[in-house]
Design an enzyme around this catalytic site. Structure first.
Site, PDB file in Angstrom:
ATOM      1  N   GLY A   1      -4.503  -1.001   2.298  1.00 16.28           N
ATOM      2  CA  GLY A   1      -3.763  -2.185   2.714  1.00 16.28           C
ATOM      3  C   GLY A   1      -3.570  -3.119   1.547  1.00 16.28           C
ATOM      4  N   GLY A   2      -3.256  -4.390   1.855  1.00  9.72           N
ATOM      5  CA  GLY A   2      -2.980  -5.342   0.804  1.00  9.72           C
ATOM      6  C   GLY A   2      -4.204  -5.713  -0.009  1.00  9.72           C
ATOM      7  N   MET A   3      -5.396  -5.613   0.591  1.00 10.65           N
ATOM      8  CA  MET A   3      -6.604  -6.046  -0.098  1.00 10.65           C
ATOM      9  C   MET A   3      -7.449  -4.906  -0.627  1.00 10.65           C
ATOM     10  SD  MET A   3      -7.985  -9.139   2.260  1.00 10.65           S
ATOM     11  CE  MET A   3      -8.223  -8.020   3.647  1.00 10.65           C
ATOM     12  N   ALA A   4      -7.407  -3.753   0.016  1.00 10.97           N
ATOM     13  CA  ALA A   4      -8.348  -2.699  -0.346  1.00 10.97           C
ATOM     14  C   ALA A   4      -7.725  -1.332  -0.103  1.00 10.97           C
ATOM     15  CB  ALA A   4      -9.640  -2.849   0.470  1.00 10.97           C
TER      16      ALA A   4
ATOM     17  N   GLY B   1      -6.230   5.898   3.231  1.00  8.92           N
ATOM     18  CA  GLY B   1      -5.452   4.749   3.677  1.00  8.92           C
ATOM     19  C   GLY B   1      -5.587   3.597   2.702  1.00  8.92           C
TER      20      GLY B   1
ATOM     21  N   LYS C   1     -14.320   1.484   1.774  1.00  8.13           N
ATOM     22  CA  LYS C   1     -13.224   0.545   1.488  1.00  8.13           C
ATOM     23  C   LYS C   1     -13.516  -0.110   0.153  1.00  8.13           C
ATOM     24  CE  LYS C   1     -10.988  -1.752   4.566  1.00  8.13           C
ATOM     25  NZ  LYS C   1     -10.558  -2.633   5.655  1.00  8.13           N
TER      26      LYS C   1
ATOM     27  N   ASP D   1      -7.504 -10.464  13.196  1.00  5.35           N
ATOM     28  CA  ASP D   1      -6.438  -9.556  12.744  1.00  5.35           C
ATOM     29  C   ASP D   1      -6.366  -8.332  13.650  1.00  5.35           C
ATOM     30  OD1 ASP D   1      -4.330  -8.776  11.171  1.00  5.35           O
ATOM     31  OD2 ASP D   1      -5.548  -7.896   9.594  1.00  5.35           O
TER      32      ASP D   1
END
Length: 708
Positions: free
Chosen positions: A19-22, A17, A39, A133
């Protein structure tokens, strides 16, 4: 990252998986022999010291949480420019995938999930950690149904500079609380608002607020009311809707006081006595921050005093003021100074107004629509952005994506909005699927290659196997395609392995009883190997000289690889102390001139009751029968005529030591047979030797006279 070891402990297996950061990878903890989730911070943030510092601090504070509904954080580390967090690995799906696949969920299932989330939030809030979040993407559901909340504290590590770079905060705008959208400090009740939206989405399969841009969605959180859950899904019990309505109040004071309070309400909302309870109502509380229309202010001076006040003013004071004015009047030069001040003031005001007008003109830049370039090539995206007067922010971000082809734009900032000319647009370009470099599997076992490729996401249907005979050991890879060192996409590549099934096999021929030269021909014809050193000679009574006695290590009909080495044992003839003796058997037909069938059987060191020959005779003939006698044994010969026992002769080893190399056994025709007819010969079944009950004196004398 695949195959890399972080901290000498975490072996990266596959990407699961991001996301925007990791990016998130599945890894194996070699020290504790367990799977973990790692992560890894994206490379564009590795030089932001403030971000890294807060990222670590929040990750470490989240690691202090210990709860069955919270994903545990095991470790935080750094290896060169790689910053990573090691977490508990959950085998299952996230809640977003469940919603997309099965929503709307049944009320009991949705409430059960929400209760576990609320329990996790309660634990976090007691430890002074606010998630900020909460969304379905951050809720993991294991195969056993256990709900796990992840990414605790990570949202706090997002700085103002990263909001527009990553879009991570805007990406969660559908779950923002109103206070979050306002940009003010968020507290525990902000998490409860987000949980209310998650429960709303589970039960209705839709979000409460949608818009063309993140800003429009944020404004709806502030200004608009959402469509009530029971209007979307009438099957939702009123008690469950009440939980959602209370959790999603815009005013934090009207929400649940704590996550524990919401948990208790969820725990009882499905009880029969509550299912049809009245709809919850709220008393309007004035929000001091809401937008209002204020009355216009007409002037900056106080209103004039009433005339009555002027009438009541003492006469003496008016007289004094008039006296002062009359005193100042004669000074004619006093007017020049005020005029100068007024003039300078007007000039300054004119300059200020002119500068302000010039500044407004300079700041008043035309606005343009941001073109939508997602799905375009990088070159085409640049042309479209620059064509409307905007600029592409450098450097262009690159990211591996298995869904978007290489060199296509997969995301952009500031889309679906108008911006000033010259504004920067950040685009992210796909590098295609993350390619892996193929290792060299030649010489390794097939199972090793399958296991290693499986860890990278390759399934067995992508592996083609061709088995061939070779000199390599069975199941050893001989050739591979793609070649070692080539890059490949684990999801689409097709592997071809040529695998050895060992040497070609042949059935082992039976060499026992064959002459040596014949055995060699059979070995050569079957592509087997027989070295001279593997031909062993030994004496044998049973086999004639140069005949094969035994074969090793393979028995007849065993499957043997071509080229396999074998050894044989060959007879060198009888032992040196063995003696040969020849029986000369002279025999006539039973009746002169007629045919008789003769059968001769002998026993010696080579075996018992061996049939020497069976023949038809019409006249007297002599048959030489050679036997081998071992020390302390004897040999004998037995003659049958017309299937009747006729005679038997024995020779001992001691007799042969005296020099007896041959002897004669004479069997006459009719005249002798006539005297023998009454005599019956019995054969001992155990050794097939005849037992004579009677012998005529004439036969005994004849046998004695024939012996030397």
């Amino acid at each position: 990252m695949i195959g890399q070891d972080l901290g000498g402990r975490y072996e990266i297996l596959t990407r699961i998986g991001g996301g925007g950061m990791a990016l998130v990878y599945k890894a194996h903890d070699v020290l504790l022999n367990r799977n973990v989730a790692v992560k890894v911070l994206r490379q564009q943030f590795v030089h932001d010291e403030e971000f890294i510092r807060r990222f670590r601090r929040e990750a470490q504070s989240a690691a202090a949480l210990s709860h069955p509904n919270v994903v545990s954080i095991y470790d935080v580390g750094q290896e060169e420019d790689t910053h990573y967090i090691v977490m508990e690995y959950i085998e299952g799906h996230n809640l977003n995938e469940v919603i997309l696949e099965r929503a709307p969920l049944q009320p009991d299932e949705a409430v059960r999930i929400a209760m576990q989330i609320a329990d996790a939030l309660d634990h976090a809030h007691q430890n002074h950690i606010i998630h900020r979040d909460i969304k379905p993407h951050n809720i993991l559901i294991g195969k056993n149904g256990r709900v796990k909340v992840t990414d605790f504290g990570i949202a706090r590590a997002v700085t103002s500079s990263t909001i527009t770079q990553t879009g991570s905060v805007l990406g969660s705008v559908h779950y923002f609380s109103p206070e979050h959208a306002k940009g003010i400090n968020t507290g525990e009740k902000s998490d409860l608002y987000s949980l209310g939206i998650v429960l709303y989405q589970m039960l209705t399969a839709k979000l409460p607020f949608l818009g063309e841009s993140p800003i429009s969605v944020a404004l709806k959180h502030l200004q608009e009311n959402f469509e009530e859950p029971r209007i979307v899904n009438p099957h939702i019990p009123q008690s469950v809707e009440n939980v959602i309505l209370k959790a999603m109040r815009k005013n934090p004071n009207e929400r649940y006081g704590s996550a524990h309070e919401m948990l208790l309400d969820l725990d009882t909302c499905l009880r029969p006595e509550r299912l049809k309870e009245p709809k919850i109502t709220f008393i309007h509380v004035n929000d001091m921050e809401e937008t209002r229309v204020m009355p216009a202010i007409r002037g900056d001076f106080p209103p004039p005093a009433p005339k009555e006040q002027e009438r009541n003013q003492p006469l003496s004071s008016k007289t004094d003021e008039q006296a002062k004015d009359s005193t100042l009047t004669p000074k004619a030069k006093g007017w020049k100074k005020p005029l100068t001040v007024v003039g300078v003031t007007l000039i300054i005001l004119a300059l200020i107004i002119g500068g302000f007008i010039w500044l407004l003109g300079w700041l008043d830049v035309a606005e343009v629509d941001v073109p939508y370039v997602v799905g375009k090539s990088e070159t085409e995206a640049r042309q479209m952005i620059e064509a409307v007067g905007l600029k592409v922010e450098d450097p262009v971000l690159h990211e591996h994506n298995k869904e978007v082809p290489k060199d296509q734009v997969l995301s952009q900032t500031k889309r679906n909005m108008r911006v000033k000319e010259g504004s920067l647009i950040q685009i992210t370009v796909s590098d295609g699927p993350e390619l892996e470099e193929l290792g060299n599997y030649v010489g390794k076992s097939l199972q090793t290659a399958i296991d290693e490729l499986g860890a990278l996401g390759v399934i067995e249907d992508q592996i083609m196997i061709e088995y061939v005979f070779s000199e390599e050991a069975a199941d050893t890879i001989i050739q591979q395609s793609p070649k070692p060192g080539e890059e490949y996409n684990p999801e689409s590549v097709e592997f071809k392995f040529m695998v050895s099934k060992g040497r070609e096999t042949v059935p082992m021929p039976n060499l026992i009883g064959k002459r040596l030269d014949e055995a060699k021909d059979l070995i050569k014809a079957n592509e087997l190997t027989l070295d001279t050193a593997d031909i062993l000679y030994e004496p044998s009574y049973l086999h004639q000289k140069d005949f094969v006695i035994s074969q090793d290590p393979y028995k007849p009909k065993d499957l043997v690889s071509k080229g396999a080495k074998i050894s044989i044992r060959v007879s060198s003839g009888p032992p040196a102390d063995a003696k040969n003796h020849q029986f000369n058997i002279v025999i006539s037909p039973a009746e002169a001139g007629k045919t008789s069938e003769i059968r001769i059987i002998y026993s010696d060191a080579s075996g018992e009751n061996i049939e020497w020959d069976k023949r038809q005779i019409t006249s007297t003939q002599t048959f030489p029968v050679t036997v081998i006698v071992a020390p302390d044994t004897e040999a004998n010969v037995t003659v049958y005529r017309d299937n009747q026992f006729i005679d038997r002769k024995v020779i001992t080893y001691e007799e042969l030591l005296k020099g007896t190399n041959s002897s004669t056994l004479t069997i006459p025709g009719e005249e002798v047979q006539a005297t023998e007819e009454p005599v019956q010969a019995e054969v001992d079944e155990s050794n097939d030797e005849p037992i004579e009950e009677e012998q005529t004196g004439q036969q005994e004398q004849q046998q004695e006279s024939e012996q030397p």
